[in-house]
Design an enzyme around this catalytic site. Structure first.
Site, PDB file in Angstrom:
ATOM      1  N   GLY A  13     -18.641  -1.653   1.495  1.00 38.16           N
ATOM      2  CA  GLY A  13     -19.169  -0.650   0.523  1.00 38.16           C
ATOM      3  C   GLY A  13     -18.325  -0.706  -0.752  1.00 38.16           C
ATOM      4  N   HIS A  14     -18.729  -0.166  -1.816  1.00 33.27           N
ATOM      5  CA  HIS A  14     -17.783   0.088  -3.069  1.00 33.27           C
ATOM      6  C   HIS A  14     -17.893   1.316  -3.669  1.00 33.27           C
ATOM      7  CE1 HIS A  14     -15.896  -3.898  -3.740  1.00 33.27           C
ATOM      8  NE2 HIS A  14     -16.919  -4.577  -3.524  1.00 33.27           N
ATOM      9  N   ASP A  15     -17.173   1.818  -4.831  1.00 31.72           N
ATOM     10  CA  ASP A  15     -17.413   3.007  -5.219  1.00 31.72           C
ATOM     11  C   ASP A  15     -18.805   3.610  -5.566  1.00 31.72           C
ATOM     12  OD1 ASP A  15     -15.499   5.037  -6.643  1.00 31.72           O
ATOM     13  OD2 ASP A  15     -17.116   5.091  -7.776  1.00 31.72           O
ATOM     14  N   ILE A  16     -19.589   2.814  -6.137  1.00 33.25           N
ATOM     15  CA  ILE A  16     -20.862   3.251  -6.476  1.00 33.25           C
ATOM     16  C   ILE A  16     -21.943   3.418  -5.235  1.00 33.25           C
ATOM     17  CG2 ILE A  16     -21.871   0.842  -6.490  1.00 33.25           C
ATOM     18  CD1 ILE A  16     -23.434   1.461  -9.197  1.00 33.25           C
ATOM     19  N   ASN A  17     -21.530   2.887  -4.005  1.00 35.46           N
ATOM     20  CA  ASN A  17     -22.254   3.120  -2.852  1.00 35.46           C
ATOM     21  C   ASN A  17     -22.011   4.338  -2.315  1.00 35.46           C
ATOM     22  OD1 ASN A  17     -21.450  -0.351  -2.288  1.00 35.46           O
ATOM     23  ND2 ASN A  17     -23.554   0.092  -2.924  1.00 35.46           N
ATOM     24  N   LEU A  41       4.297 -10.581   4.365  1.00 35.04           N
ATOM     25  CA  LEU A  41       4.321 -10.983   5.826  1.00 35.04           C
ATOM     26  C   LEU A  41       3.349 -11.141   6.294  1.00 35.04           C
ATOM     27  CD1 LEU A  41       6.496 -10.453   8.204  1.00 35.04           C
ATOM     28  CD2 LEU A  41       5.945  -7.986   8.294  1.00 35.04           C
ATOM     29  N   ASP A  42       3.132 -12.367   7.152  1.00 34.64           N
ATOM     30  CA  ASP A  42       1.980 -12.730   7.834  1.00 34.64           C
ATOM     31  C   ASP A  42       1.492 -11.927   9.095  1.00 34.64           C
ATOM     32  OD1 ASP A  42      -0.502 -13.773   8.747  1.00 34.64           O
ATOM     33  OD2 ASP A  42       0.269 -15.899   8.966  1.00 34.64           O
ATOM     34  N   LEU A  43       0.630 -10.903   9.222  1.00 34.16           N
ATOM     35  CA  LEU A  43       0.643  -9.877  10.301  1.00 34.16           C
ATOM     36  C   LEU A  43      -0.002 -10.515  11.551  1.00 34.16           C
ATOM     37  CD1 LEU A  43      -0.517  -6.641   8.149  1.00 34.16           C
ATOM     38  CD2 LEU A  43       1.805  -7.290   9.206  1.00 34.16           C
ATOM     39  N   LYS A  44      -0.582 -11.728  11.281  1.00 32.64           N
ATOM     40  CA  LYS A  44      -1.268 -12.385  12.418  1.00 32.64           C
ATOM     41  C   LYS A  44      -0.254 -13.209  13.150  1.00 32.64           C
ATOM     42  CE  LYS A  44      -5.646 -13.024   9.888  1.00 32.64           C
ATOM     43  NZ  LYS A  44      -6.717 -13.812   9.338  1.00 32.64           N
ATOM     44  N   ASP A  47     -13.185   6.257  -5.226  1.00 35.00           N
ATOM     45  CA  ASP A  47     -11.883   5.617  -4.916  1.00 35.00           C
ATOM     46  C   ASP A  47     -10.926   6.453  -5.357  1.00 35.00           C
ATOM     47  OD1 ASP A  47     -13.415   3.440  -4.125  1.00 35.00           O
ATOM     48  OD2 ASP A  47     -12.609   1.924  -5.845  1.00 35.00           O
TER      49      ASP A  47
END
Length: 393
Positions: A137-141, A71-74, A168
């Site tokens: 950010g990612h897990d390491i950050n 579904l295109d939420l835009k 995560d």
């Protein structure tokens, strides 16, 4: 068998790992999870290698038992679909940056006006407030900013990339599930839903359990290899003569005695509880020498007969074949949808009443779009019109 969460119907707008792992646990326990996916912006997990039968193994696992609505939420017409779904889907799980769902007209306040019982769970890196709320950010950050990385690793080489996504999963996924189920219980008492703000950094910070308590109450700053449980004592990994590793956690005197006796170091057993760094170093060096005098298989056989809190560091394939993990039935067979089965990790939770059998691996993008819209009462003509207008896939 329906499972303990069969009464929950969840709209899952999340991608990648934190949200999908949370909804996987919920779906395994019987919740009805409907993924709302973009027809044009693919969840990158779908293309993550390795692939099995042309499908990402990670996606097939993390999204099993869930349906997919593309579904295109835009598109304004997408709101009509979501509004209809909210008539009986009263839990939303989303993982966008703060403000994105509001700009789409799908923020908590807007959806709460449609269904006051709505439980709305937002999982983000830094939360809905604070100067970092819009930062990538990612897990390491998250682990770095939460202080965990500062005392995980070696003094001479620094922090270690852990290989597993602690912030995560332990942060976003598990805390998200706990909070969601707590909100469900509260709703049973009050009839009202609420918005849950889950920050992976916040939750990772709470994982500083013992080190954080010691710093806040006593001012003891943890650092690499300066605590009992992070390499600052004998509690550590030791290499065998043939280059494999074993874990030693013989903290209690009874376990330490068995460890030292097995290795011919009886005279050092009393050093296990010593708070003196010099004595810990003496014990650690002696253990290192003795472990390196024996091959891995020999050490495994030796400690298999002892209750000394010494276990081998197994490769993943070896772990799967270990009798303890096999006895716990941590592997299951999941239908691919073509009559064949894929081997996956099973739900680790054991209920005396059991759990439903897995229905299918992660669905193809939009696989259940027509089915879901039909259940909502959309006519075939209306569905085709939405497809022509690229609202749905």
């Amino acid at each position: 068998m329906l499972g303990p969460l069969a009464s929950l119907k969840i709209l899952d707008f999340s991608t990648l790992l934190p949200g999908p792992f949370a909804s996987l646990l919920l779906a395994d326990m019987g919740a009805q999870v409907l993924r709302i996916e973009s027809p044009s912006r693919m969840d990158l997990l779908r293309v993550l290698p390795p692939h099995d039968h042309g499908v990402s193994a990670s996606h097939a696992y993390l999204n099993r038992n869930k349906r997919s609505l593309a579904l295109d939420l835009k598109q304004p017409e997408a709101l009509e679909v979501i509004k209809r779904l909210l008539q009986d889907h009263d839990i939303v799980l989303e993982q966008f940056r703060p403000g994105v769902m509001e700009r789409l007209g799908l923020g908590y306040e807007a959806l709460k006006a449609i269904n006051p019982r709505l439980i709305y769970v937002s999982i983000t890196g830094y939360g809905q407030t604070g100067p970092y709320k819009d930062r990538a950010g990612h897990d390491i950050n998250y682990l770095a900013l939460a202080g965990l990385s500062s005392y995980t690793g070696r003094a001479d080489s620094g922090p270690l990339p852990l290989g597993m996504q602690v912030a995560d999963v332990a942060g976003g996924s598990l805390h998200g599930v706990i909070g969601l189920l707590a909100a469900v219980i509260a709703r049973q008492q009050t009839g009202q839903g609420q918005h849950l703000d889950v920050s992976m950094t916040d939750c990772a910070f709470s994982l500083n359990a013992m080190a954080g308590a010691g710093y806040l109450a006593c001012g003891v700053e943890p650092g690499p290899e300066n605590q009992v449980l992070n390499g600052g004592s004998f509690y550590d990994y030791y290499r065998s003569r043939d280059g494999r590793w074993l874990s030693v956690g013989s903290l209690e005197p009874a376990f330490m005695k068995q460890l030292c006796t097995a290795l011919g170091l009886e005279e050092l057993a009393g050093l296990g509880l010593s708070p003196l760094p010099a004595q810990q170093k003496q014990l650690k060096e002696a253990l290192k020498v003795e472990f390196e005098r024996h091959d891995f298989a020999e050490l495994c056989a030796l400690f298999a007969e002892l209750d000394a809190c010494v276990e081998p560091v197994l490769k993943l394939g070896e772990a799967l074949r270990h009798p303890q993990l096999k006895a716990r039935e941590l592997v299951t067979q999941v239908p691919r949808g073509d009559g064949s089965m894929q081997v996956q990790m099973a739900c680790p939770l054991k209920f005396s009443e059991g759990l439903p059998e897995p229905k299918h691996i992660g669905a193809a993008l939009g696989q259940h779009t027509d089915q879901v819209l039909g259940e909502l009462g959309f006519s075939l003509e209306r569905v085709e019109a939405l497809r022509r207008n690229k609202v749905i896939l």
